[in-house]
Structure formats: C-alpha cells, structure tokens
Design a protein around this motif. Structure first.
Motif, short mmCIF file in Angstrom:
data_model
loop_
_atom_site.label_atom_id
_atom_site.label_comp_id
_atom_site.label_asym_id
_atom_site.label_seq_id
_atom_site.Cartn_x
_atom_site.Cartn_y
_atom_site.Cartn_z
N THR A 33 126.33 -20.09 58.68
CA THR A 33 126.83 -18.73 58.54
C THR A 33 127.88 -18.72 57.43
OG1 THR A 33 126.40 -18.18 60.84
CG2 THR A 33 128.01 -16.81 59.69
N GLU A 35 130.65 -16.37 55.32
CA GLU A 35 131.43 -15.15 55.45
C GLU A 35 131.90 -14.70 54.08
OE1 GLU A 35 134.93 -13.02 58.05
OE2 GLU A 35 134.22 -15.01 58.61
N LYS A 68 129.08 -11.29 57.43
CA LYS A 68 128.53 -12.61 57.78
C LYS A 68 127.03 -12.64 57.52
CE LYS A 68 132.05 -13.74 61.12
NZ LYS A 68 132.35 -14.13 62.49
#
Length: 103
Positions: A33, A35, A68
C-alpha cells in the motif's frame, strides 16, 4: 504456444522482500500500500503504474482508497509469483519514489 513463466524460488522471493521491505507476501501474492500526498497524486501514480504494466503485459490488482493505493501482484497463468511480479513491483517503487520526490 508460449511457455508458462517460471515460479520464483523461495530464496529469490525472500531476497526481493528484504530489498523492498514495504512489500509483503500475503495470500500467494506480493502486496504493498502506497500513501500519496493527495488523492490526485495517487491517481497520477496509478496512471504511471498502468502504463508500466501495459508495457510489460502484466497487470496488477489495484485498489484505490482516497490517498492510499494498494497493488497486488501474482502471475495467474503460472500459478504463483514470478520475476514478472517482482520486476513490476520494483518499477512501482521507483515510480512512487520519483513521483513523491517531485512534489
């Protein structure tokens, strides 16, 4: 008919994961992930990943949640992880670093 891609040896996967510590091996895939600083920066990153994926003819699962962006990679026709997955993951890391450095 093209031959099936070769699965990564466990040692090669561990080597990749030790060098790319944000990536995790989960459910037979590698996943990370990212960001982004803004929603639009995340969308721009997805566009860059999509261009790289199209060029490599290897397409990740992409989940976008506000800032995200989660990428999940596996070579379905090989039945697991291959060098195509780690190469696209490394390219995604490079693209994200480049994109966030520019801001």
């Amino acid at each position: 008919m093209a031959s099936k891609p070769t699965l990564l040896a466990p040692e090669a996967l561990q080597s990749f994961l030790s060098q790319h510590t944000e990536w995790k091996h989960e459910g037979g895939m590698i996943r990370r992930t990212f960001e982004a600083p803004t929603f639009l920066a995340g969308i721009a990153f997805v566009e860059q990943v999509a261009q790289a994926a199209e060029k490599a003819d290897h397409h990740p699962d992409i989940d976008i949640r506000w800032r995200k962006v989660t990428l999940a990679l596996v070579t379905h026709d090989a039945g697991g992880l291959t060098a195509r997955d780690t190469a696209l993951a490394a390219e995604a890391d490079r693209l994200f670093t480049e994109a966030t450095r520019a801001r």
